[in-house]
Design an enzyme around this catalytic site. Structure first.
Site, mmCIF file in Angstrom:
data_model
loop_
_atom_site.group_PDB
_atom_site.id
_atom_site.type_symbol
_atom_site.label_atom_id
_atom_site.label_comp_id
_atom_site.label_asym_id
_atom_site.label_seq_id
_atom_site.Cartn_x
_atom_site.Cartn_y
_atom_site.Cartn_z
ATOM 1 C CG HIS A 136 -75.375 30.646 -8.225
ATOM 2 N ND1 HIS A 136 -76.280 30.647 -7.194
ATOM 3 C CD2 HIS A 136 -76.081 31.028 -9.341
ATOM 4 C CE1 HIS A 136 -77.467 31.027 -7.636
ATOM 5 N NE2 HIS A 136 -77.372 31.242 -8.944
ATOM 6 C CB ALA A 192 -78.901 22.182 -7.408
ATOM 7 C CB ALA A 193 -79.679 25.647 -3.379
ATOM 8 C CG ASP A 246 -80.124 27.473 -15.752
ATOM 9 O OD1 ASP A 246 -80.478 28.124 -14.747
ATOM 10 O OD2 ASP A 246 -80.875 27.304 -16.741
ATOM 11 N N GLY A 247 -79.721 26.210 -12.915
ATOM 12 C CA GLY A 247 -80.348 25.247 -12.015
ATOM 13 C C GLY A 247 -79.815 25.261 -10.602
ATOM 14 C CG ASN A 248 -76.328 27.348 -9.676
ATOM 15 O OD1 ASN A 248 -75.437 26.583 -9.363
ATOM 16 N ND2 ASN A 248 -76.300 28.044 -10.818
ATOM 17 N N GLY A 249 -80.597 27.260 -7.969
ATOM 18 C CA GLY A 249 -81.619 27.383 -6.938
ATOM 19 C C GLY A 249 -82.329 26.079 -6.678
#
Length: 493
Positions: free
Chosen positions: A386, A395-396, A390-393
């Site tokens: 993480h 990006a993953a 923000d926006g980690n999901g």
């Protein structure tokens, strides 16, 4: 006293004898019995402090066992102020050596044992030791001790680690620890806090000296996933990204990836936004999230690019994140986090360890053979660290699908109805070190995505509706493979 444990002093010998004969009790050790006659090993596993404390009162959990606070690979290492003793219990070997009893800083535990202080444990783990009969060494190897020093710095901080060093040095003579061992411990702690440089076989401490410290506990979890992927069945859905069949897949990829993160649009709204630039009133930032994601996933050159080094991996990740979150400057698009983040009970990697953990995780990609394996691993790596505010999901999942596109494999989408299955699978690995559910969930999502015809939006929408993709996450109608009945969904229980 635990209810499952009965000591010889609790009842007359004749009563105990009759109860043993009737099968009501089973002997665990001299003077110790249990009423759970069908799970003696389980009783020892749960009640070892009470059992061992009764057998060896005032013994100190030390040496290798001190780091974990208990048994290691079925062996519990103790120090006690009387003669050495070995006790074999069901499922547990207890090895007590002669040495000092409880000292200042050691913690008294319920049942009669003590836990060695951090400084005592560090000092005693510098003692020479060797493996015996396939058991772990009583004391850490040099590399293991360096790993533990690095972990203590992460957990307890620099000031505490300095204190441990000073107190271990002051206690060394009482513990009969060789001076050479204490000198080496001082070197390791100096390397950890940045006051000296040493040669070490500890990957964690070496990475810290290079300026990229990492979360070693997370890296162990990455290793578990890599090993599970090696053992899993092959997964193969070839896809030429230039084939017209996949024309509108990037749209749905961006749509679903944002929807499951809370950026929800009606399908017609999303269509007008992406293809005509019509932003719904008052939703400028949400609109940027969707169009930014689409900009990345619709770029075949970008989505065919994969990293060849840890440094390049971090730069690719940062660049893609900067595009996805370009509409939210307050979320620091493209910049690694500077403040710790969490989701519910899950605390993610500390900011100062984020880049190092990404690099250490990336190093495991070389062990994986296929685009599918690399995709699953990459998605979890980014999700577990993480690394952004923000926006980690999103990006993953972008990093996951880039591995698949580069390997000429079908991408993976996570439809709305599959959100809880996907997030639950992530939690199962994060919280319980169980990678099987995540592999199963993403395998099904890969099978599902490859079955949909994305030639045009009308055809794709019809097939997605037929398979329940747009249903709410808590809908009783689950995601099904195209052409199957409502009972054809995957079982992730």
């Amino acid at each position: 006293m635990a209810n499952s444990i009965v000591f010889a002093t609790d009842q007359p010998a004749s009563t105990l004898s009759r109860r043993v004969q009737r099968g009501e009790l089973v002997r665990i050790a001299p003077g110790i019995y249990t009423q759970e006659v069908n799970d003696v090993t389980g009783v020892v596993e749960r009640e070892w402090q009470t059992i061992v404390g009764h057998l060896m009162p005032d013994a100190v959990i030390s040496d290798r066992s001190a780091a974990s606070g208990g048994p290691v690979d079925g062996v519990l290492y103790l120090v006690r102020p009387v003669e050495a003793r070995i006790v074999q219990l069901p499922g547990l070997m207890v090895l007590a050596r002669e040495g000092p009893g409880p000292l200042e800083g050691d913690i008294e535990l319920p049942g009669g044992l003590y836990q060695a202080s951090r400084w005592r444990a560090l000092a005693e783990n510098t003692r020479p030791a060797r493996a015996v009969r396939n058991r772990p060494r009583r004391a850490f190897t040099d590399n293991e001790l360096a790993d533990w020093v690095d972990r203590l710095l992460r957990i307890d901080g620099e000031d505490h680690l300095r204190n441990y060093r000073d107190r271990a040095k002051a206690m060394a003579r009482d513990l009969d620890v060789p001076a050479a061992g204490i000198d080496r411990l001082e070197q390791m702690i100096g390397a950890a806090i940045g006051t000296r440089t040493i040669r070490t076989g500890s990957q964690a401490l070496a990475a810290r000296q290079r300026g990229f410290p990492y979360d070693a506990d997370r890296v162990k979890r990455f290793d578990l996933l890599a090993q599970a992927l090696h053992r899993s069945l092959p997964q193969n859905h070839p896809a030429d990204p230039n084939d017209p069949r996949w024309s509108c897949l990037p749209f749905f990829e961006a749509y679903f990836s944002n929807y499951i993160e809370g950026t929800e649009f009606e399908l017609d709204e999303a269509t007008d936004l992406v293809y005509e630039g019509k932003v719904p009133y008052g939703r400028t930032q949400d609109g940027h999230d969707l169009t930014g994601t689409y900009q990345v996933v619709n770029d075949l050159i970008e989505m065919s690019s994969v990293a060849t080094s840890g440094e390049q991996f971090v730069e690719l990740l940062r660049y893609r994140h900067s595009i996805i979150l370009a509409g939210r400057p307050e979320k620091n698009p493209g910049r690694l986090k500077e403040v710790a983040n969490r989701a519910g009970d899950s605390v993610f990697v500390r900011p100062d360890l984020a880049e190092g953990t990404l690099r250490a995780g990336f190093a495991r990609l070389a062990e994986l053979d296929t685009a599918w394996e690399r995709a699953v691993f990459t998605m979890f790596l980014v999700s577990e660290v993480h690394p952004f505010d923000d926006g980690n999901g999103r990006a993953a999942r972008v990093m996951m699908n880039a591995e698949l596109v580069a390997g000429n494999q079908s991408r993976i989408i996570i439809p709305i109805v599959f959100r809880d299955d996907y997030l639950g699978a992530l939690r199962q690995l994060t919280r319980y070190d169980d990678p099987s559910v995540l592999i199963k969930a993403l395998r099904f999502a890969h099978d599902y995505t490859s079955s949909i015809d994305f030639t045009d939006k009308t055809t794709a929408t019809m097939q997605l509706e037929r398979t329940n993709a747009f249903n709410a996450a808590d809908s009783p109608k689950r995601l099904v493979l195209l052409g199957r009945s409502q009972n054809g969904e995957i079982d992730l229980s």
